[in-house]
Design an enzyme around this catalytic site. Structure first.
Site, PDB file in Angstrom:
ATOM      1  N   GLU A  45      12.005   1.981  14.251  1.00  0.00           N
ATOM      2  CA  GLU A  45      10.951   3.086  13.861  1.00  0.00           C
ATOM      3  C   GLU A  45       9.527   3.262  14.519  1.00  0.00           C
ATOM      4  O   GLU A  45       9.585   2.532  15.377  1.00  0.00           O
ATOM      5  CB  GLU A  45      10.528   3.049  12.317  1.00  0.00           C
ATOM      6  CG  GLU A  45      10.056   1.687  11.861  1.00  0.00           C
ATOM      7  CD  GLU A  45       9.736   1.352  10.373  1.00  0.00           C
ATOM      8  OE1 GLU A  45       9.887   2.430   9.662  1.00  0.00           O
ATOM      9  OE2 GLU A  45       9.712   0.201  10.082  1.00  0.00           O
ATOM     10  N   ARG A 100       8.214   3.999  -4.634  1.00  0.00           N
ATOM     11  CA  ARG A 100       8.285   3.092  -3.572  1.00  0.00           C
ATOM     12  C   ARG A 100       7.186   2.093  -3.878  1.00  0.00           C
ATOM     13  O   ARG A 100       7.639   0.551  -3.435  1.00  0.00           O
ATOM     14  CB  ARG A 100       7.918   3.705  -2.345  1.00  0.00           C
ATOM     15  CG  ARG A 100       8.300   2.521  -1.033  1.00  0.00           C
ATOM     16  CD  ARG A 100       8.239   3.292   0.162  1.00  0.00           C
ATOM     17  NE  ARG A 100       6.986   3.918   0.667  1.00  0.00           N
ATOM     18  CZ  ARG A 100       6.769   4.869   1.356  1.00  0.00           C
ATOM     19  NH1 ARG A 100       7.562   5.204   2.300  1.00  0.00           N
ATOM     20  NH2 ARG A 100       5.555   5.391   1.631  1.00  0.00           N
ATOM     21  N   ARG A 103      -8.179 -20.767  -1.393  1.00  0.00           N
ATOM     22  CA  ARG A 103      -7.144 -20.395  -0.828  1.00  0.00           C
ATOM     23  C   ARG A 103      -6.100 -21.435  -0.925  1.00  0.00           C
ATOM     24  O   ARG A 103      -6.070 -22.641  -0.670  1.00  0.00           O
ATOM     25  CB  ARG A 103      -7.477 -20.663   0.641  1.00  0.00           C
ATOM     26  CG  ARG A 103      -6.446 -20.126   1.755  1.00  0.00           C
ATOM     27  CD  ARG A 103      -7.085 -20.062   3.341  1.00  0.00           C
ATOM     28  NE  ARG A 103      -5.800 -20.034   4.326  1.00  0.00           N
ATOM     29  CZ  ARG A 103      -5.182 -20.868   4.942  1.00  0.00           C
ATOM     30  NH1 ARG A 103      -5.320 -22.195   4.606  1.00  0.00           N
ATOM     31  NH2 ARG A 103      -4.202 -20.589   5.693  1.00  0.00           N
ATOM     32  N   LEU A 120      10.854   1.206   7.010  1.00  0.00           N
ATOM     33  CA  LEU A 120      10.425   1.722   5.780  1.00  0.00           C
ATOM     34  C   LEU A 120      11.230   2.888   5.537  1.00  0.00           C
ATOM     35  O   LEU A 120      11.562   3.640   6.225  1.00  0.00           O
ATOM     36  CB  LEU A 120       9.020   1.889   5.970  1.00  0.00           C
ATOM     37  CG  LEU A 120       8.317   2.385   4.715  1.00  0.00           C
ATOM     38  CD1 LEU A 120       8.000   0.964   3.992  1.00  0.00           C
ATOM     39  CD2 LEU A 120       6.959   3.026   4.953  1.00  0.00           C
ATOM     40  N   LYS A 167       6.515  -2.031   1.688  1.00  0.00           N
ATOM     41  CA  LYS A 167       5.319  -1.472   2.532  1.00  0.00           C
ATOM     42  C   LYS A 167       4.093  -2.257   2.384  1.00  0.00           C
ATOM     43  O   LYS A 167       3.122  -2.045   1.756  1.00  0.00           O
ATOM     44  CB  LYS A 167       4.951  -0.029   2.098  1.00  0.00           C
ATOM     45  CG  LYS A 167       4.038   0.853   2.982  1.00  0.00           C
ATOM     46  CD  LYS A 167       4.229   2.205   2.396  1.00  0.00           C
ATOM     47  CE  LYS A 167       3.033   3.039   3.229  1.00  0.00           C
ATOM     48  NZ  LYS A 167       3.277   3.226   4.676  1.00  0.00           N
ATOM     49  N   TYR A 225       0.695  -1.161   0.010  1.00  0.00           N
ATOM     50  CA  TYR A 225       0.022  -0.095  -0.165  1.00  0.00           C
ATOM     51  C   TYR A 225       0.732   1.443   0.046  1.00  0.00           C
ATOM     52  O   TYR A 225       2.243   1.163   0.155  1.00  0.00           O
ATOM     53  CB  TYR A 225      -1.044   0.077   1.092  1.00  0.00           C
ATOM     54  CG  TYR A 225      -0.372   0.405   2.489  1.00  0.00           C
ATOM     55  CD1 TYR A 225       0.381  -0.358   3.128  1.00  0.00           C
ATOM     56  CD2 TYR A 225      -0.637   1.341   3.045  1.00  0.00           C
ATOM     57  CE1 TYR A 225       0.999  -0.173   4.345  1.00  0.00           C
ATOM     58  CE2 TYR A 225       0.097   1.865   4.253  1.00  0.00           C
ATOM     59  CZ  TYR A 225       0.760   1.010   4.904  1.00  0.00           C
ATOM     60  OH  TYR A 225       1.448   1.220   6.258  1.00  0.00           O
TER      61      TYR A 225
HETATM   62  N1  PDD Z   1       3.007   4.953   7.425  1.00  0.00           N
HETATM   63  N2  PDD Z   1       7.484   3.553   8.969  1.00  0.00           N
HETATM   64  C1  PDD Z   1       6.412   2.869   8.783  1.00  0.00           C
HETATM   65  C2  PDD Z   1       6.380   1.428   9.560  1.00  0.00           C
HETATM   66  C3  PDD Z   1       5.257   3.596   8.147  1.00  0.00           C
HETATM   67  O1  PDD Z   1       4.173   2.725   8.206  1.00  0.00           O
HETATM   68  C4  PDD Z   1       5.450   4.929   7.684  1.00  0.00           C
HETATM   69  C5  PDD Z   1       4.035   5.102   7.067  1.00  0.00           C
HETATM   70  C6  PDD Z   1       6.614   5.400   7.720  1.00  0.00           C
HETATM   71  C7  PDD Z   1       6.729   6.796   6.964  1.00  0.00           C
HETATM   72  O2  PDD Z   1       6.777   6.770   5.713  1.00  0.00           O
HETATM   73  P1  PDD Z   1       6.369   7.655   4.704  1.00  0.00           P
HETATM   74  O3  PDD Z   1       7.050   9.035   4.992  1.00  0.00           O
HETATM   75  O4  PDD Z   1       6.463   7.555   3.434  1.00  0.00           O
HETATM   76  O5  PDD Z   1       4.816   8.227   4.891  1.00  0.00           O
HETATM   77  C8  PDD Z   1       7.643   4.880   8.191  1.00  0.00           C
HETATM   78  C9  PDD Z   1       1.773   5.677   6.678  1.00  0.00           C
HETATM   79  C10 PDD Z   1       1.495   6.929   6.745  1.00  0.00           C
HETATM   80  C11 PDD Z   1       0.527   4.586   7.034  1.00  0.00           C
HETATM   81  O6  PDD Z   1       0.423   3.519   7.330  1.00  0.00           O
HETATM   82  O7  PDD Z   1      -0.531   5.214   7.298  1.00  0.00           O
END
Ligand code: PDD
Length: 286
Positions: free
Chosen positions: A182, A51, A100, A206, A150, A32
């Protein structure tokens, strides 16, 4: 009612359907992106599109369409739903094999499922939380080891948010081998002696699109950036801290595991970087 996008169609949200056999539903086999919208424009769309391509390729999934087509769908949804400030959520799964089965279906016969929807968040850039700052707790990072992809496997990050909530905090920073990886849905930073410290890119985190932009703006503004891992103890002794993500932009952190940072107010560096990020990314918005 919202208009959403599902596999080539724009539909009212209550008419949009995905199969119960979809790999995303049964195996969390999907990726996503979340792209923010400010003033009706997309922030860092190209970074998110790049990405997405990488996430798909790392999982041997086909790209469902070109970046140009993706941009058009994003824009169409923003327009149809009259989004001034908010988000566009995009998900691509390995599709519906009709049963499945752990083995991946043949990509020549089973097409990916593509879903996009918007979330309106009026006044998102003026979030009152940015003036107060967030409290975080530390929790062990027990996620899988390809956090650079992601994927929609977000159960542990959800549990982390619940653990934070139960502790009276706003979010959790995850820790592996003694070092912060993170936040549950954001990248983590500390500031010590004017230096911005954040974990280097690897498969452990990420590769945040907001992170890349913020570090570039920081360097342009002659700020010192050190890309390395830090411990929770180091974070507790920092002058300030903050997180970045597409939805929170730059958000100050004022407390870690109950320890107040500095005077307990959002730090100068975080506040400046938030202004800088909002200003510059709006200029570059599409
Ligand atoms: N999340 N690390 C993780 C684990 C994340 O899920 C996200 C983003 C980030 C930051 O990445 P970016 O700057 O590209 O948004 C870092 C999104 C916003 C979400 O899951 O809603």
């Amino acid at each position: 009612m919202r208009t959403v996008y599902v596999n080539g169609e724009y539909l009212p949200e209550d008419e949009a359907k995905v199969s119960i056999f979809d790999r995303g539903f049964v195996f969390a086999d999907g990726v996503y992106e979340v792209t923010s919208v400010l003033d009706g424009k997309l922030i860092a769309f190209d970074g998110h599109a790049e990405r997405l391509k990488r996430s798909l390729s790392e999982l041997d999934m086909q790209e469902p369409m070109t970046t140009e087509d993706l941009l058009e769908i994003h824009r169409e949804l923003v327009a149809r739903n009259e989004i001034t400030d908010g988000l566009v959520y995009l998900q691509v799964t390995r599709g519906n094999p009709g049963d499945r089965d752990f083995a991946f279906p043949d990509p020549n016969t089973v097409k990916p499922t593509v879903v996009l929807f918007t979330q309106s968040k009026p006044g998102m850039a003026e979030s009152p939380a940015a003036k107060v700052g967030m409290k975080v707790i530390s929790i062990p990072d027990i996620r899988w080891h390809r956090r650079d992809i992601k994927t929609v496997q977000l159960l542990y990050p959800s549990m982390g948010k619940m653990m934070a909530k139960a502790a009276g905090a706003d979010d959790a920073w995850m820790v592996e081998d003694g070092k912060v990886t993170e936040g549950t849905s954001n990248n983590a930073y500390i500031v010590k002696g004017g230096k911005i410290i954040t974990r280097e890119l690897s498969e452990d985190i990420l590769h945040g699109i907001t992170r890349a932009a913020v570090l570039a703006y920081a360097k342009e503004a002659q700020m010192v950036v050190e890309e390395r891992a830090f411990t929770v103890d180091e974070a507790k002794g920092a002058d300030e801290a903050f997180i970045t993500s597409a939805s929170a932009f730059v958000m100050p952190v004022v407390e870690i595991d109950g320890v107040t940072l500095g005077d307990g107010k959002p730090g100068r560096v975080a506040t400046r970087l938030r202004e800088l990020y909002l200003e510059e990314s709006l200029k570059a918005a599409v």
